[in-house]
Design a protein around this motif. Structure first.
Motif, mmCIF file in Angstrom:
data_model
loop_
_atom_site.group_PDB
_atom_site.id
_atom_site.type_symbol
_atom_site.label_atom_id
_atom_site.label_comp_id
_atom_site.label_asym_id
_atom_site.label_seq_id
_atom_site.Cartn_x
_atom_site.Cartn_y
_atom_site.Cartn_z
ATOM 1 N N GLN A 12 31.434 55.040 -17.205
ATOM 2 C CA GLN A 12 31.686 56.198 -16.344
ATOM 3 C C GLN A 12 30.384 56.719 -15.761
ATOM 4 N N GLY A 15 29.074 54.271 -13.293
ATOM 5 C CA GLY A 15 29.872 54.333 -12.076
ATOM 6 C C GLY A 15 29.496 55.520 -11.214
ATOM 7 N N GLU A 16 29.300 56.670 -11.846
ATOM 8 C CA GLU A 16 28.900 57.860 -11.099
ATOM 9 C C GLU A 16 27.544 57.656 -10.443
ATOM 10 N N GLN A 19 27.921 55.483 -7.425
ATOM 11 C CA GLN A 19 28.514 56.243 -6.326
ATOM 12 C C GLN A 19 27.456 57.062 -5.605
ATOM 13 N N TYR A 31 29.217 51.997 -3.452
ATOM 14 C CA TYR A 31 30.025 53.174 -3.762
ATOM 15 C C TYR A 31 31.367 52.746 -4.362
ATOM 16 N N SER A 32 32.000 51.752 -3.752
ATOM 17 C CA SER A 32 33.297 51.267 -4.245
ATOM 18 C C SER A 32 33.174 50.672 -5.637
ATOM 19 N N LYS A 35 33.033 53.481 -8.082
ATOM 20 C CA LYS A 35 34.334 54.090 -8.349
ATOM 21 C C LYS A 35 35.137 53.215 -9.311
ATOM 22 N N GLU A 38 33.698 53.488 -12.777
ATOM 23 C CA GLU A 38 34.079 54.770 -13.362
ATOM 24 C C GLU A 38 35.529 54.721 -13.846
#
Length: 61
Positions: A12, A15-16, A19, A31-32, A35, A38
């Motif tokens: 998580q 992932g953040e 992003q 970015y994808s 997400k 995350e």
């Protein structure tokens, strides 16, 4: 908290970060990926399943 849940929490955070980095350099792919990482992290934390198992479930859905 088992190791799968801990790994999920880490994903998580990772992932953040992806992003934010993706937004910074305007890179939609990063970015994808962030997400998705995350999402996998949250699912791992909630279910305690391995990342590979979750990916298979998502692909087969």
């Amino acid at each position: 908290m088992n190791s799968e849940q801990l790994e999920g929490k880490w994903k998580q955070i990772k992932g953040e970060f992806k992003q934010k980095y993706g937004s910074l350099v305007d890179d939609d792919t990063t970015y994808s990926e962030g997400k998705f990482d995350e999402l996998l992290g949250k699912l791992q934390e909630k279910t305690g399943k391995k990342k590979e198992d979750l990916k298979k479930e998502i692909e087969n859905w």
